[in-house]
Design a protein around this motif. Sequence first.
Motif, PDB file in Angstrom:
ATOM      1  N   LEU A 136      -2.414  -1.456   4.234  1.00 25.99           N
ATOM      2  CA  LEU A 136      -2.847  -0.918   5.521  1.00 25.99           C
ATOM      3  C   LEU A 136      -1.705  -0.190   6.218  1.00 25.99           C
ATOM      4  O   LEU A 136      -0.536  -0.385   5.891  1.00 25.99           O
ATOM      5  CB  LEU A 136      -3.339  -2.048   6.435  1.00 25.99           C
ATOM      6  CG  LEU A 136      -4.513  -2.892   5.946  1.00 25.99           C
ATOM      7  CD1 LEU A 136      -4.859  -3.961   6.982  1.00 25.99           C
ATOM      8  CD2 LEU A 136      -5.728  -2.032   5.645  1.00 25.99           C
ATOM      9  N   THR A 137      -2.065   0.630   7.188  1.00 20.87           N
ATOM     10  CA  THR A 137      -1.089   1.240   8.088  1.00 20.87           C
ATOM     11  C   THR A 137      -1.427   0.791   9.508  1.00 20.87           C
ATOM     12  O   THR A 137      -2.562   0.431   9.812  1.00 20.87           O
ATOM     13  CB  THR A 137      -1.116   2.770   8.018  1.00 20.87           C
ATOM     14  OG1 THR A 137      -2.398   3.241   8.455  1.00 20.87           O
ATOM     15  CG2 THR A 137      -0.854   3.248   6.596  1.00 20.87           C
ATOM     16  N   TRP A 138      -0.430   0.806  10.368  1.00 21.84           N
ATOM     17  CA  TRP A 138      -0.607   0.270  11.709  1.00 21.84           C
ATOM     18  C   TRP A 138      -1.507   1.154  12.567  1.00 21.84           C
ATOM     19  O   TRP A 138      -2.569   0.734  13.027  1.00 21.84           O
ATOM     20  CB  TRP A 138       0.767   0.093  12.363  1.00 21.84           C
ATOM     21  CG  TRP A 138       0.720  -0.499  13.742  1.00 21.84           C
ATOM     22  CD1 TRP A 138      -0.224  -1.361  14.248  1.00 21.84           C
ATOM     23  CD2 TRP A 138       1.645  -0.264  14.803  1.00 21.84           C
ATOM     24  NE1 TRP A 138       0.069  -1.696  15.549  1.00 21.84           N
ATOM     25  CE2 TRP A 138       1.217  -1.030  15.918  1.00 21.84           C
ATOM     26  CE3 TRP A 138       2.807   0.499  14.919  1.00 21.84           C
ATOM     27  CZ2 TRP A 138       1.901  -1.039  17.131  1.00 21.84           C
ATOM     28  CZ3 TRP A 138       3.495   0.480  16.123  1.00 21.84           C
ATOM     29  CH2 TRP A 138       3.041  -0.270  17.210  1.00 21.84           C
ATOM     30  N   GLU A 139      -1.114   2.408  12.787  1.00 19.98           N
ATOM     31  CA  GLU A 139      -1.807   3.268  13.752  1.00 19.98           C
ATOM     32  C   GLU A 139      -2.427   4.518  13.143  1.00 19.98           C
ATOM     33  O   GLU A 139      -3.019   5.324  13.858  1.00 19.98           O
ATOM     34  CB  GLU A 139      -0.835   3.685  14.863  1.00 19.98           C
ATOM     35  CG  GLU A 139      -0.364   2.524  15.732  1.00 19.98           C
ATOM     36  CD  GLU A 139       0.511   2.978  16.884  1.00 19.98           C
ATOM     37  OE1 GLU A 139       1.494   3.691  16.603  1.00 19.98           O
ATOM     38  OE2 GLU A 139       0.209   2.643  18.040  1.00 19.98           O
ATOM     39  N   ASN A 140      -2.319   4.673  11.838  1.00 24.88           N
ATOM     40  CA  ASN A 140      -2.827   5.889  11.208  1.00 24.88           C
ATOM     41  C   ASN A 140      -4.323   5.827  10.889  1.00 24.88           C
ATOM     42  O   ASN A 140      -4.892   6.812  10.394  1.00 24.88           O
ATOM     43  CB  ASN A 140      -2.051   6.196   9.927  1.00 24.88           C
ATOM     44  CG  ASN A 140      -0.589   6.459  10.176  1.00 24.88           C
ATOM     45  OD1 ASN A 140       0.171   5.519  10.394  1.00 24.88           O
ATOM     46  ND2 ASN A 140      -0.175   7.718  10.168  1.00 24.88           N
ATOM     47  N   LYS A 141      -4.942   4.654  11.135  1.00 29.45           N
ATOM     48  CA  LYS A 141      -6.376   4.458  10.895  1.00 29.45           C
ATOM     49  C   LYS A 141      -6.777   4.694   9.445  1.00 29.45           C
ATOM     50  O   LYS A 141      -7.891   5.125   9.144  1.00 29.45           O
ATOM     51  CB  LYS A 141      -7.208   5.362  11.814  1.00 29.45           C
ATOM     52  CG  LYS A 141      -7.124   5.024  13.289  1.00 29.45           C
ATOM     53  CD  LYS A 141      -7.913   3.762  13.609  1.00 29.45           C
ATOM     54  CE  LYS A 141      -9.389   3.983  13.585  1.00 29.45           C
ATOM     55  NZ  LYS A 141     -10.154   2.778  14.004  1.00 29.45           N
ATOM     56  N   LYS A 142      -5.842   4.435   8.525  1.00 30.98           N
ATOM     57  CA  LYS A 142      -6.170   4.588   7.113  1.00 30.98           C
ATOM     58  C   LYS A 142      -5.326   3.628   6.282  1.00 30.98           C
ATOM     59  O   LYS A 142      -4.299   3.105   6.738  1.00 30.98           O
ATOM     60  CB  LYS A 142      -5.921   6.025   6.647  1.00 30.98           C
ATOM     61  CG  LYS A 142      -4.443   6.449   6.620  1.00 30.98           C
ATOM     62  CD  LYS A 142      -4.289   7.862   6.095  1.00 30.98           C
ATOM     63  CE  LYS A 142      -2.803   8.283   6.046  1.00 30.98           C
ATOM     64  NZ  LYS A 142      -2.654   9.659   5.535  1.00 30.98           N
ATOM     65  N   GLY A 143      -5.782   3.396   5.055  1.00 25.98           N
ATOM     66  CA  GLY A 143      -5.043   2.561   4.118  1.00 25.98           C
ATOM     67  C   GLY A 143      -4.817   3.305   2.811  1.00 25.98           C
ATOM     68  O   GLY A 143      -5.423   4.353   2.553  1.00 25.98           O
ATOM     69  N   PHE A 144      -3.941   2.740   1.985  1.00 23.78           N
ATOM     70  CA  PHE A 144      -3.602   3.331   0.700  1.00 23.78           C
ATOM     71  C   PHE A 144      -4.014   2.398  -0.432  1.00 23.78           C
ATOM     72  O   PHE A 144      -4.011   1.170  -0.281  1.00 23.78           O
ATOM     73  CB  PHE A 144      -2.095   3.587   0.595  1.00 23.78           C
ATOM     74  CG  PHE A 144      -1.549   4.511   1.650  1.00 23.78           C
ATOM     75  CD1 PHE A 144      -1.955   5.826   1.730  1.00 23.78           C
ATOM     76  CD2 PHE A 144      -0.610   4.053   2.573  1.00 23.78           C
ATOM     77  CE1 PHE A 144      -1.448   6.681   2.701  1.00 23.78           C
ATOM     78  CE2 PHE A 144      -0.093   4.891   3.540  1.00 23.78           C
ATOM     79  CZ  PHE A 144      -0.509   6.208   3.605  1.00 23.78           C
ATOM     80  N   VAL A 145      -4.347   3.001  -1.578  1.00 21.76           N
ATOM     81  CA  VAL A 145      -4.654   2.239  -2.784  1.00 21.76           C
ATOM     82  C   VAL A 145      -3.688   2.698  -3.881  1.00 21.76           C
ATOM     83  O   VAL A 145      -3.543   3.899  -4.136  1.00 21.76           O
ATOM     84  CB  VAL A 145      -6.109   2.471  -3.256  1.00 21.76           C
ATOM     85  CG1 VAL A 145      -6.416   1.586  -4.468  1.00 21.76           C
ATOM     86  CG2 VAL A 145      -7.094   2.195  -2.125  1.00 21.76           C
ATOM     87  N   TYR A 146      -3.009   1.718  -4.515  1.00 24.93           N
ATOM     88  CA  TYR A 146      -2.009   2.015  -5.539  1.00 24.93           C
ATOM     89  C   TYR A 146      -2.397   1.384  -6.870  1.00 24.93           C
ATOM     90  O   TYR A 146      -3.107   0.361  -6.918  1.00 24.93           O
ATOM     91  CB  TYR A 146      -0.639   1.461  -5.142  1.00 24.93           C
ATOM     92  CG  TYR A 146      -0.124   1.934  -3.813  1.00 24.93           C
ATOM     93  CD1 TYR A 146       0.654   3.094  -3.713  1.00 24.93           C
ATOM     94  CD2 TYR A 146      -0.410   1.226  -2.648  1.00 24.93           C
ATOM     95  CE1 TYR A 146       1.129   3.518  -2.486  1.00 24.93           C
ATOM     96  CE2 TYR A 146       0.069   1.646  -1.419  1.00 24.93           C
ATOM     97  CZ  TYR A 146       0.831   2.793  -1.341  1.00 24.93           C
ATOM     98  OH  TYR A 146       1.295   3.218  -0.126  1.00 24.93           O
TER      99      TYR A 146
END
Length: 341
Positions: A187-197
Amino acid sequence: MKNKIILGFAALLMVMSCKDDEKILTSLADYNASMETTGYHFGDKLDLPKDVLENAESITISFGEKESTSLTVDPKYFTLGDNAVTFNIKTKGGETLYQDATINVYSKSPEQNLNYEVVAEYPHDPNNFTQGFQLDGNTVYESEGQYGSSRLITYKLGENTPIKETKQPDDVFSEGSTIAGDKVYQLTWENKKGFVYDKSTLSLVSEFAYPDMMVKGWGLTYDGKDLIASDGTKNLYFLDKNDPSKMVRYISVAGNTSVYDQLNELEYYKGFIYANVWHKPIILKINPANGEVVGKFDFTKIADPFTKADSENVLNGIAFKGDNMLVTGKKWSKIYEVAIK
């Protein structure tokens, strides 16, 4: 003269009506304030003061877009924890009065104070601003925060040197992470998006937007079916692993006498969610079915040396090594392995 008498009588009625309205609102405000600490349980009836009931033609309770005519604490409308509501009172005199209130709903069963014993200590890089923390075999997967230095790393338990590392752009503040199958979600704090690795290489596979209900990104874990995310509120969100932008359901968390918000780093283990509370040296054991806190660990003795040095160096890392729990925090120099008694 007759008109003056009529006008005077009307004015008197208006004054009396205003005093009655004020009495109703004051009585209701006093009652609500007295019940904030005591709280309610599901199924309880709101025992409103006599002054309110006797002068009301009807009473409804608004929950944002929802509204109920029942004065029973119904899970159809209320959640565990604090509920911001508005009482709408139509008086017998034809006035409509409004009173905002906070209604706290607690779990019926007291949470258990859970004991532990430190059985091992491992080094932890004191530069790591730990936001997500998992153990896979003997490999630690750790998400680090702060703008300009956020990254996802892996290293062997007992060592500090990263084996693999993926850095985030400078405008990203990384938060919680979890392993689900052959993927790592972050997750990211304030970017309103997450990453998948990709789990084995830490190469970026995709990104996803948060469901609208999630305010920010804080903690993340995986229960074998869904991702579970926190956003710094009392809520935990169950997200579709294949499409994390889709919320499956959510729960609100509370104990028997306490409302818990600022839920942060998460870990799922053997049917329960473990969550730390930001700026508190505790870890909660939560029933994922209904959000009830069934147990609580107090890690004050472990956390104190780090938080006394810097109040932001808080407990913020939970993982499991067999049935033992691994605990660490932001910029801690140690990882503690504890046996749960």
